[in-house]
Each structure stands twice: as C-alpha cells, then as structure tokens.
Motif scaffolding. Structure first.
Motif, PDB file in Angstrom:
ATOM      1  N   MET A   8       0.664  -1.190  -0.085  1.00 38.82           N
ATOM      2  CA  MET A   8       0.134   0.119   0.169  1.00 38.82           C
ATOM      3  C   MET A   8       0.915   1.362  -0.005  1.00 38.82           C
ATOM      4  O   MET A   8       1.873   1.249   0.793  1.00 38.82           O
ATOM      5  N   SER A   9       0.558   2.089  -0.972  1.00 37.57           N
ATOM      6  CA  SER A   9       1.468   3.037  -0.801  1.00 37.57           C
ATOM      7  C   SER A   9       0.879   4.350  -0.029  1.00 37.57           C
ATOM      8  O   SER A   9      -0.018   4.254   0.436  1.00 37.57           O
ATOM      9  N   GLN A  10       1.872   5.228   0.533  1.00 38.37           N
ATOM     10  CA  GLN A  10       1.329   6.418   1.239  1.00 38.37           C
ATOM     11  C   GLN A  10       0.640   7.233   0.839  1.00 38.37           C
ATOM     12  O   GLN A  10       0.620   7.688  -0.632  1.00 38.37           O
ATOM     13  N   ASN A  11      -0.389   8.159   1.575  1.00 36.62           N
ATOM     14  CA  ASN A  11      -1.091   8.961   0.769  1.00 36.62           C
ATOM     15  C   ASN A  11      -0.209  10.129   0.783  1.00 36.62           C
ATOM     16  O   ASN A  11       0.776  10.437   1.504  1.00 36.62           O
ATOM     17  N   ARG A  31       0.710  13.602   6.949  1.00 43.98           N
ATOM     18  CA  ARG A  31       0.398  12.504   6.078  1.00 43.98           C
ATOM     19  C   ARG A  31      -0.864  11.647   6.639  1.00 43.98           C
ATOM     20  O   ARG A  31      -0.636  11.195   7.628  1.00 43.98           O
ATOM     21  N   PRO A  33      -3.068   8.482   7.628  1.00 40.28           N
ATOM     22  CA  PRO A  33      -2.574   7.034   7.743  1.00 40.28           C
ATOM     23  C   PRO A  33      -3.350   6.330   6.712  1.00 40.28           C
ATOM     24  O   PRO A  33      -4.186   6.770   5.995  1.00 40.28           O
ATOM     25  N   ASN A  34      -2.747   5.241   6.535  1.00 38.14           N
ATOM     26  CA  ASN A  34      -3.288   4.333   5.435  1.00 38.14           C
ATOM     27  C   ASN A  34      -4.710   3.663   5.784  1.00 38.14           C
ATOM     28  O   ASN A  34      -4.665   3.466   7.038  1.00 38.14           O
ATOM     29  N   LYS A  35      -5.711   3.581   5.009  1.00 38.42           N
ATOM     30  CA  LYS A  35      -7.110   3.139   5.320  1.00 38.42           C
ATOM     31  C   LYS A  35      -6.948   1.440   5.295  1.00 38.42           C
ATOM     32  O   LYS A  35      -6.111   1.115   4.617  1.00 38.42           O
ATOM     33  N   ARG A  36      -7.607   0.985   6.359  1.00 35.11           N
ATOM     34  CA  ARG A  36      -7.611  -0.660   6.539  1.00 35.11           C
ATOM     35  C   ARG A  36      -8.312  -0.957   5.248  1.00 35.11           C
ATOM     36  O   ARG A  36      -9.624  -0.365   4.611  1.00 35.11           O
ATOM     37  N   THR A  47       3.452  -1.892   4.321  1.00 33.62           N
ATOM     38  CA  THR A  47       3.372  -0.421   4.231  1.00 33.62           C
ATOM     39  C   THR A  47       4.471   0.286   4.833  1.00 33.62           C
ATOM     40  O   THR A  47       5.188  -0.573   5.535  1.00 33.62           O
ATOM     41  N   THR A  50       3.650   6.297   8.486  1.00 35.44           N
ATOM     42  CA  THR A  50       3.371   7.478   8.035  1.00 35.44           C
ATOM     43  C   THR A  50       3.426   8.802   8.856  1.00 35.44           C
ATOM     44  O   THR A  50       2.698   9.669   9.198  1.00 35.44           O
TER      45      THR A  50
END
Length: 148
Positions: A8-11, A31, A33-36, A47, A50
């Motif tokens: 998963m790439s970062q936002n 930044r 955080p990545n969504k589940r 991942t 972040t």
C-alpha cells in the motif's frame, strides 16, 4: 508459484495554512494514515510508516507573481525552503497583500523526493496604516485600518 506481494502506497502530504499575517504564513502538514482494507488481513500487506516530523526532511515550494521594475510586466517567482525535523514552518519576509501558492514534499530514506502535496493558495494581509487623531495632556487617540 509464490503468493502475490501486496503493498500500500502512502497518502500524499496534506498542507494546511494555519495563520496568515502581513509578512508571514504559518504552514503545517501531515500524512493521513493508510486506510484499512475491508476483508483484508493487513499483516500480509507491506506498508511504510506515516509519521512525520523528527528525522524527516521536507521541501516547501512557493510561487508568486511580482511586477518587473524594468519593464512593468508580471513575472512568476519561485522559491523553495528545506525543512528538517518538523512538520510545521513559518515563512517570513513575505510581501503584504500578495497571493502565494504553496506545496510541500518529503525526501525519502533513499534520497528521492516524493510527490508534491496538493497546492494551497492564500493572500497575505494588506498593511495597516495608523494615524494619531488627537493628543491630550495625558492621553492619545489613535486609529488604524488596513490599506485597500
């Protein structure tokens, strides 16, 4: 056959303008955080952290237009500032009543610059003009207003 690699790439960094003055702009960024992923075992998804701030290197880009004193034409100016170990920065020495467009990006551990954040635009405040209206023996009346 091996299992597919999931990552998963970062936002993108999100830039916010928290305060604008006559000659400065206060910036903050983070930044998200990545969504589940629904129905996905996140332990098998690669991942990267972040977090931001300490140990991170950022670059702020600023665009504005200024009149060329030699020919009277408007010229686009660009400046950049490198910021280390913080996710908040105050840009000073700005021109009052000027429109600025700003963005931020992060330098990764491999030495590559990431993508620019979405741009944010703001206008510094116009200067204040103060005038003494009346003076008495032990008092003074002062008025002030922003130039238009």
């Amino acid at each position: 056959m091996s299992a597919p690699t999931k990552f998963m790439s970062q936002n993108l960094l999100q830039l916010s303008i928290s305060y604008v003055g006559e000659s400065f702009i206060q910036l903050d960024w983070k930044r998200a955080p990545n969504k589940r992923l629904k129905g996905e075992d996140m332990s098998s998804v690669l991942t990267t952290p972040t977090e931001q701030g300490l140990g991170h290197h950022y670059q702020i880009s600023m665009f504005y237009e200024m009149e060329n004193k030699n020919n009277g034409l408007m010229e686009e100016k660009k400046q950049s500032v490198d910021v280390v170990d913080t996710n908040s920065f105050r840009i000073t020495g700005m021109v009052s009543d000027m429109k600025y467009t700003l963005a931020v990006r992060e330098w990764d551990r491999k030495g590559d610059w990431g993508l620019w954040s979405p741009q944010r635009t703001c206008m510094t405040l116009s200067r204040m003009v103060a005038a003494v209206k009346d003076i008495g023996e032990n008092w003074i009346e002062v008025a002030w207003e922003r130039m238009t």
